[in-house]
Design an enzyme around this catalytic site. Structure first.
Site, mmCIF file in Angstrom:
data_model
loop_
_atom_site.group_PDB
_atom_site.id
_atom_site.type_symbol
_atom_site.label_atom_id
_atom_site.label_comp_id
_atom_site.label_asym_id
_atom_site.label_seq_id
_atom_site.Cartn_x
_atom_site.Cartn_y
_atom_site.Cartn_z
ATOM 1 N N CYS A 29 0.798 -1.234 0.000
ATOM 2 C CA CYS A 29 0.000 0.000 0.000
ATOM 3 C C CYS A 29 0.825 1.275 0.000
ATOM 4 O O CYS A 29 0.547 2.211 -0.760
ATOM 5 C CB CYS A 29 -0.979 0.005 1.166
ATOM 6 S SG CYS A 29 -0.205 0.089 2.814
ATOM 7 N N HIS B 73 -2.163 1.236 7.008
ATOM 8 C CA HIS B 73 -2.521 1.201 5.584
ATOM 9 C C HIS B 73 -2.644 2.631 5.071
ATOM 10 O O HIS B 73 -3.218 3.500 5.730
ATOM 11 C CB HIS B 73 -3.860 0.466 5.416
ATOM 12 C CG HIS B 73 -4.333 0.335 4.016
ATOM 13 N ND1 HIS B 73 -3.594 -0.253 3.017
ATOM 14 C CD2 HIS B 73 -5.507 0.720 3.423
ATOM 15 C CE1 HIS B 73 -4.278 -0.226 1.877
ATOM 16 N NE2 HIS B 73 -5.437 0.363 2.102
ATOM 17 N N ASP C 82 -8.151 3.030 -3.734
ATOM 18 C CA ASP C 82 -7.226 2.119 -3.067
ATOM 19 C C ASP C 82 -6.778 1.055 -4.064
ATOM 20 O O ASP C 82 -7.487 0.074 -4.297
ATOM 21 C CB ASP C 82 -7.896 1.477 -1.855
ATOM 22 C CG ASP C 82 -6.915 0.784 -0.925
ATOM 23 O OD1 ASP C 82 -5.763 0.575 -1.353
ATOM 24 O OD2 ASP C 82 -7.290 0.449 0.208
#
Length: 277
Positions: free
Chosen positions: A68, A107, A122
């Site tokens: 991420c 994250h 995302d």
């Protein structure tokens, strides 16, 4: 030199790309279909670093993926360069192995404003939503690989999903607030994910890519292929196949376009519950 057009070519995008919602959806989906969610740097005795030029070199020039902090970090740069209003957000991920939430800054993902409408983006979660999620509704949002919703409890928002394969119950994926964050805020957690026995990234080598018909993943020495059901009665399915080291190398090249420059040490250890936060 970081170049927008070369980045767009890397994710298979061409033609005019004005900063509209249609373009955002196009970029988001193409990114997931072309840039793997992977942590192989950690398992080839390397070290993940978050400077943007290094991420560009890795993902765009060397045709790799990342996790991420890497993928969403670089994607935020691309969107900003294209004229989007981008805010970095932080989430705590609920582990599917332990059921526990990770630490703060676990994250990194994005909020993007288009015509005063807020969207979550995302492209670095591994098995998340395929298209931007609207922050302006708590209703279920149906997409190709699942159903998603954003549920609020006070200032906390929970991103929840129903399984790609026949899930009936809502499952919490991560929780977050809308407080803006800076890239530097995630450095400590990037180190954590490269060294903690409570981190999936450290405990399991993995490489995963969204497919139009499902998902392909290499975890440790296992090949996992998830296939969506179809409207003509075909049921969703999941197959698991054991792999040799040679087969892993070949699959990385053929299915993910990845040629590693150092030997991979496949790993599939148990993820331990983290300290509670």
């Amino acid at each position: 030199m970081m170049d927008v057009q070369r980045y767009l070519a890397r994710i298979g995008c061409s033609g005019p790309c004005p900063p509209t919602l249609e373009t955002l959806r196009y970029l988001h989906l193409n990114h997931l279909l072309t840039v793997p969610f992977e942590n192989l740097t950690i398992h080839t005795r390397g070290r993940v670093r978050l400077e943007l030029p290094l991420l560009y070199e890795k993902i765009v020039v060397n045709h790799r993926g990342g996790f991420c902090f890497e993928i969403n970090g670089l994607f935020s740069w691309l969107l900003s360069q294209m004229g989007y209003d981008v805010t970095l957000l932080s989430a705590q991920v609920r582990s599917r192995f332990t059921g526990a939430y990770g630490p703060p800054f676990d994250h990194l993902f994005l909020m993007v404003k288009v015509d005063e409408h807020r969207w979550l983006c995302d492209v670095g979660f591994g098995s998340g939503f395929q298209l931007p999620l609207s922050l302006e509704t708590d209703s279920p949002q149906i997409q190709s690989h699942g159903v998603y919703r954003l549920r609020s409890e006070g200032n906390l928002i929970f991103m929840e999903s129903k399984s790609e394969i026949g899930g009936e119950c809502w499952t919490e994926q991560y929780k977050f607030t809308l407080e803006p964050r800076d890239r530097a805020d995630f450095r400590a957690m990037c180190d954590y994910h490269q060294s903690s026995v409570s981190s999936l990234m450290f405990c399991k080598s993995l490489c995963s890519l969204l497919l139009p018909t499902g998902r392909i993943t290499i975890m440790g020495r296992r090949l996992i292929i998830s296939s969506l059901g179809s409207g003509d009665g075909e049921h969703a399915s999941r197959t698991i196949t054991d792999l040799s080291d040679e087969e892993i190398t070949e699959l990385l090249r053929e299915k993910f376009g990845i040629v590693l420059q150092a030997p991979l040490i496949p790993k599939d250890n148990v993820v331990l519950p983290p300290i509670k936060y």
